[in-house]
Design a protein around this motif. Structure first.
Motif, PDB file in Angstrom:
ATOM      1  N   ALA A   1       0.849  -1.186   0.000  1.00  5.72           N
ATOM      2  CA  ALA A   1       0.000   0.000   0.000  1.00  5.72           C
ATOM      3  C   ALA A   1       0.886   1.236   0.000  1.00  5.72           C
ATOM      4  CB  ALA A   1      -0.915   0.006   1.228  1.00  5.72           C
ATOM      5  N   PHE A   2       0.831   2.018  -1.056  1.00  4.80           N
ATOM      6  CA  PHE A   2       1.649   3.211  -1.156  1.00  4.80           C
ATOM      7  C   PHE A   2       1.092   4.309  -0.257  1.00  4.80           C
ATOM      8  CE2 PHE A   2       2.253   1.521  -5.612  1.00  4.80           C
ATOM      9  CZ  PHE A   2       3.530   1.052  -5.377  1.00  4.80           C
ATOM     10  N   ASP A   3       1.965   5.040   0.396  1.00  2.00           N
ATOM     11  CA  ASP A   3       1.578   6.194   1.186  1.00  2.00           C
ATOM     12  C   ASP A   3       1.933   7.437   0.383  1.00  2.00           C
ATOM     13  OD1 ASP A   3       1.127   8.216   2.931  1.00  2.00           O
ATOM     14  OD2 ASP A   3       2.356   7.418   4.558  1.00  2.00           O
ATOM     15  N   HIS A   4       0.927   8.102  -0.160  1.00  3.27           N
ATOM     16  CA  HIS A   4       1.184   9.247  -1.018  1.00  3.27           C
ATOM     17  C   HIS A   4       1.705  10.456  -0.251  1.00  3.27           C
ATOM     18  CE1 HIS A   4      -0.176   7.887  -5.012  1.00  3.27           C
ATOM     19  NE2 HIS A   4      -0.883   7.026  -4.308  1.00  3.27           N
ATOM     20  N   GLU A   5       1.706  10.400   1.066  1.00  3.91           N
ATOM     21  CA  GLU A   5       2.318  11.468   1.836  1.00  3.91           C
ATOM     22  C   GLU A   5       3.818  11.231   2.011  1.00  3.91           C
ATOM     23  OE1 GLU A   5       0.678  14.186   2.779  1.00  3.91           O
ATOM     24  OE2 GLU A   5      -1.022  13.351   1.695  1.00  3.91           O
ATOM     25  N   GLN A   6       4.299  10.076   1.586  1.00  2.00           N
ATOM     26  CA  GLN A   6       5.715   9.734   1.732  1.00  2.00           C
ATOM     27  C   GLN A   6       6.274   9.369   0.347  1.00  2.00           C
ATOM     28  OE1 GLN A   6       7.310  10.039   4.639  1.00  2.00           O
ATOM     29  NE2 GLN A   6       5.404  10.665   5.627  1.00  2.00           N
ATOM     30  N   HIS A   7       6.561  10.386  -0.441  1.00  4.21           N
ATOM     31  CA  HIS A   7       7.096  10.114  -1.773  1.00  4.21           C
ATOM     32  C   HIS A   7       8.301  11.006  -2.035  1.00  4.21           C
ATOM     33  CE1 HIS A   7       3.346  12.704  -2.564  1.00  4.21           C
ATOM     34  NE2 HIS A   7       4.344  13.525  -2.457  1.00  4.21           N
ATOM     35  N   GLY A   8       9.397  10.659  -1.378  1.00  3.32           N
ATOM     36  CA  GLY A   8      10.597  11.445  -1.544  1.00  3.32           C
ATOM     37  C   GLY A   8      10.428  12.826  -0.942  1.00  3.32           C
ATOM     38  N   GLY A   9      11.131  13.796  -1.527  1.00  3.49           N
ATOM     39  CA  GLY A   9      11.037  15.161  -1.028  1.00  3.49           C
ATOM     40  C   GLY A   9      10.127  16.022  -1.867  1.00  3.49           C
ATOM     41  N   PHE A  10       9.271  15.395  -2.673  1.00  2.00           N
ATOM     42  CA  PHE A  10       8.377  16.143  -3.559  1.00  2.00           C
ATOM     43  C   PHE A  10       7.205  16.691  -2.748  1.00  2.00           C
ATOM     44  CE2 PHE A  10       7.824  16.828  -8.100  1.00  2.00           C
ATOM     45  CZ  PHE A  10       6.523  17.320  -8.167  1.00  2.00           C
ATOM     46  N   PRO A  11       6.886  17.995  -2.891  1.00  6.88           N
ATOM     47  CA  PRO A  11       5.766  18.557  -2.128  1.00  6.88           C
ATOM     48  C   PRO A  11       4.440  17.930  -2.524  1.00  6.88           C
ATOM     49  CG  PRO A  11       7.138  20.283  -3.099  1.00  6.88           C
ATOM     50  CD  PRO A  11       7.562  18.987  -3.734  1.00  6.88           C
ATOM     51  N   VAL A  12       3.492  17.956  -1.610  1.00  2.79           N
ATOM     52  CA  VAL A  12       2.133  17.502  -1.884  1.00  2.79           C
ATOM     53  C   VAL A  12       1.300  18.725  -2.255  1.00  2.79           C
ATOM     54  CG1 VAL A  12       0.082  16.389  -0.952  1.00  2.79           C
ATOM     55  CG2 VAL A  12       2.352  15.578  -0.290  1.00  2.79           C
ATOM     56  N   TYR A  13       0.819  18.763  -3.496  1.00  4.11           N
ATOM     57  CA  TYR A  13       0.024  19.894  -3.959  1.00  4.11           C
ATOM     58  C   TYR A  13      -1.451  19.508  -4.002  1.00  4.11           C
ATOM     59  CZ  TYR A  13       4.470  21.855  -5.564  1.00  4.11           C
ATOM     60  OH  TYR A  13       5.743  22.341  -5.624  1.00  4.11           O
ATOM     61  N   GLU A  14      -2.264  20.304  -3.343  1.00  2.00           N
ATOM     62  CA  GLU A  14      -3.705  20.067  -3.340  1.00  2.00           C
ATOM     63  C   GLU A  14      -4.359  20.836  -4.489  1.00  2.00           C
ATOM     64  OE1 GLU A  14      -5.152  17.964  -1.440  1.00  2.00           O
ATOM     65  OE2 GLU A  14      -3.419  17.521  -0.155  1.00  2.00           O
ATOM     66  N   PRO A  15      -5.490  20.342  -5.018  1.00  4.12           N
ATOM     67  CA  PRO A  15      -6.202  21.077  -6.059  1.00  4.12           C
ATOM     68  C   PRO A  15      -6.591  22.471  -5.588  1.00  4.12           C
ATOM     69  CG  PRO A  15      -7.052  18.854  -5.881  1.00  4.12           C
ATOM     70  CD  PRO A  15      -6.135  19.048  -4.713  1.00  4.12           C
ATOM     71  N   ALA A  16      -6.550  23.429  -6.510  1.00  5.71           N
ATOM     72  CA  ALA A  16      -6.920  24.808  -6.188  1.00  5.71           C
ATOM     73  C   ALA A  16      -8.326  25.092  -6.683  1.00  5.71           C
ATOM     74  CB  ALA A  16      -5.929  25.778  -6.824  1.00  5.71           C
TER      75      ALA A  16
ATOM     76  N   HIS B   1      -0.175   8.459 -11.357  1.00  5.20           N
ATOM     77  CA  HIS B   1      -1.103   8.862 -10.297  1.00  5.20           C
ATOM     78  C   HIS B   1      -2.377   8.022 -10.338  1.00  5.20           C
ATOM     79  CE1 HIS B   1      -2.759  11.344  -7.218  1.00  5.20           C
ATOM     80  NE2 HIS B   1      -3.725  11.833  -7.995  1.00  5.20           N
ATOM     81  N   ALA B   2      -2.900   7.786 -11.549  1.00  8.62           N
ATOM     82  CA  ALA B   2      -4.137   7.010 -11.680  1.00  8.62           C
ATOM     83  C   ALA B   2      -3.951   5.577 -11.216  1.00  8.62           C
ATOM     84  CB  ALA B   2      -4.609   7.034 -13.138  1.00  8.62           C
ATOM     85  N   ALA B   3      -2.732   5.052 -11.388  1.00  4.12           N
ATOM     86  CA  ALA B   3      -2.448   3.677 -10.979  1.00  4.12           C
ATOM     87  C   ALA B   3      -2.217   3.553  -9.475  1.00  4.12           C
ATOM     88  CB  ALA B   3      -1.238   3.146 -11.739  1.00  4.12           C
ATOM     89  N   GLY B   4      -2.176   4.682  -8.769  1.00  3.38           N
ATOM     90  CA  GLY B   4      -1.990   4.650  -7.323  1.00  3.38           C
ATOM     91  C   GLY B   4      -0.551   4.525  -6.881  1.00  3.38           C
ATOM     92  N   ARG B   5       0.393   4.762  -7.797  1.00  3.59           N
ATOM     93  CA  ARG B   5       1.803   4.709  -7.421  1.00  3.59           C
ATOM     94  C   ARG B   5       2.239   6.070  -6.871  1.00  3.59           C
ATOM     95  NH1 ARG B   5       4.929   0.456  -9.250  1.00  3.59           N
ATOM     96  NH2 ARG B   5       6.786   1.783  -9.151  1.00  3.59           N
ATOM     97  N   PRO B   6       3.261   6.097  -6.023  1.00  7.27           N
ATOM     98  CA  PRO B   6       3.744   7.366  -5.482  1.00  7.27           C
ATOM     99  C   PRO B   6       4.348   8.251  -6.575  1.00  7.27           C
ATOM    100  CG  PRO B   6       4.537   5.508  -4.176  1.00  7.27           C
ATOM    101  CD  PRO B   6       3.945   4.944  -5.427  1.00  7.27           C
ATOM    102  N   ILE B   7       4.577   9.507  -6.224  1.00  8.80           N
ATOM    103  CA  ILE B   7       5.193  10.456  -7.148  1.00  8.80           C
ATOM    104  C   ILE B   7       6.481   9.870  -7.713  1.00  8.80           C
ATOM    105  CG2 ILE B   7       6.353  12.689  -7.307  1.00  8.80           C
ATOM    106  CD1 ILE B   7       3.402  12.996  -7.191  1.00  8.80           C
ATOM    107  N   SER B   8       6.631   9.980  -9.024  1.00  5.98           N
ATOM    108  CA  SER B   8       7.809   9.428  -9.705  1.00  5.98           C
ATOM    109  C   SER B   8       8.383  10.474 -10.649  1.00  5.98           C
ATOM    110  CB  SER B   8       7.439   8.171 -10.505  1.00  5.98           C
ATOM    111  OG  SER B   8       6.882   7.178  -9.664  1.00  5.98           O
ATOM    112  N   ARG B   9       9.674  10.338 -10.925  1.00 10.84           N
ATOM    113  CA  ARG B   9      10.347  11.184 -11.906  1.00 10.84           C
ATOM    114  C   ARG B   9      10.520  10.412 -13.203  1.00 10.84           C
ATOM    115  NH1 ARG B   9      10.565  16.683 -10.956  1.00 10.84           N
ATOM    116  NH2 ARG B   9      11.424  17.164  -8.893  1.00 10.84           N
ATOM    117  N   THR B  10      10.578  11.152 -14.311  1.00  4.06           N
ATOM    118  CA  THR B  10      10.807  10.527 -15.603  1.00  4.06           C
ATOM    119  C   THR B  10      12.289  10.193 -15.744  1.00  4.06           C
ATOM    120  OG1 THR B  10       9.048  11.906 -16.528  1.00  4.06           O
ATOM    121  CG2 THR B  10      10.493  10.771 -18.091  1.00  4.06           C
TER     122      THR B  10
END
Length: 210
Positions: A8-23, A141-150
């Protein structure tokens, strides 16, 4: 051996990338974006007289003075954080809209304009990797994986990509290996002709990794 990935991925724990909420900006922001997209088209297609260029430059300078006091840090302003607006409300992005957003893949409708022309009214080849990179991020994101870099992105150009026509971009994950997700994407015209396709590798960030 692939790095293990938690079930189970924790989207609050994905490296040092900030969590941006919809505006949720005021309706004026959508109107502003529409005007700016039209202005971008005119900036690369208009050929007025010298006086008109000077007056246009003065108008732009006034707009800069109006907005400059409100400049904020990344992730604070609405640009790129309004999913319901074309390109999520970011002028850098082609004006796409999400048609399907599911764990097994995503689909976007995208229409390029004069601003995106590279020559002979065809979309600039450098714009397509930008679109595909956005698709890859949505796929992750749709697959539920944590933030990733290309890690890499490869594009094959099959046909000339037109402007002023609604095109379809699709993407999905083809293989997962621990931190790695191999992805593929396609861009097609209304007749189903393949215009370009891409494949790439998205790499899950390590703790603290930017």
């Amino acid at each position: 051996m692939p790095d293990p990935v938690p079930e189970a991925f924790d989207h609050e724990q994905h490296g040092g990338f900030p969590v941006y909420e919809p505006a949720r900006p005021s309706p004026g922001f959508a109107d502003f974006l529409t005007g700016m997209r039209r202005l971008q088209d005119l900036a690369v297609s208009a050929d007025p007289d010298t006086d008109t260029w000077a007056r246009a430059a003065a108008g732009v300078a006034e707009l800069v003075r109006m907005l400059e006091p409100f400049a904020v840090a990344e992730g604070v302003g609405p640009a790129g954080r309004v999913p319901e607006l074309p390109g999520a409300g970011h002028l850098l992005m082609p004006p796409w809209r999400v048609v399907r957003f599911e764990p097994d893949g995503v689909e976007l409708a995208v229409t390029f304009s004069r601003y995106h022309v590279g020559g002979n009214y065809a979309v600039h080849g450098g714009v397509l990797p930008l679109l595909f990179d956005s698709v890859f991020g949505m796929v992750i994101h749709a697959a539920g994986r944590p933030i990733s870099r290309t890690a890499y992105l490869h594009v094959d150009y099959r046909k000339v990509t037109p402007i002023d026509v609604e095109l379809t971009a699709t993407g999905r994950i083809t293989e997962e290996q621990g931190r790695k997700a191999f992805v593929t994407a396609e861009l097609r015209d209304p007749d189903g002709n393949l215009l370009a396709e891409a494949n790439g590798l998205m790499l899950r960030l390590l703790p603290g990794q930017p």
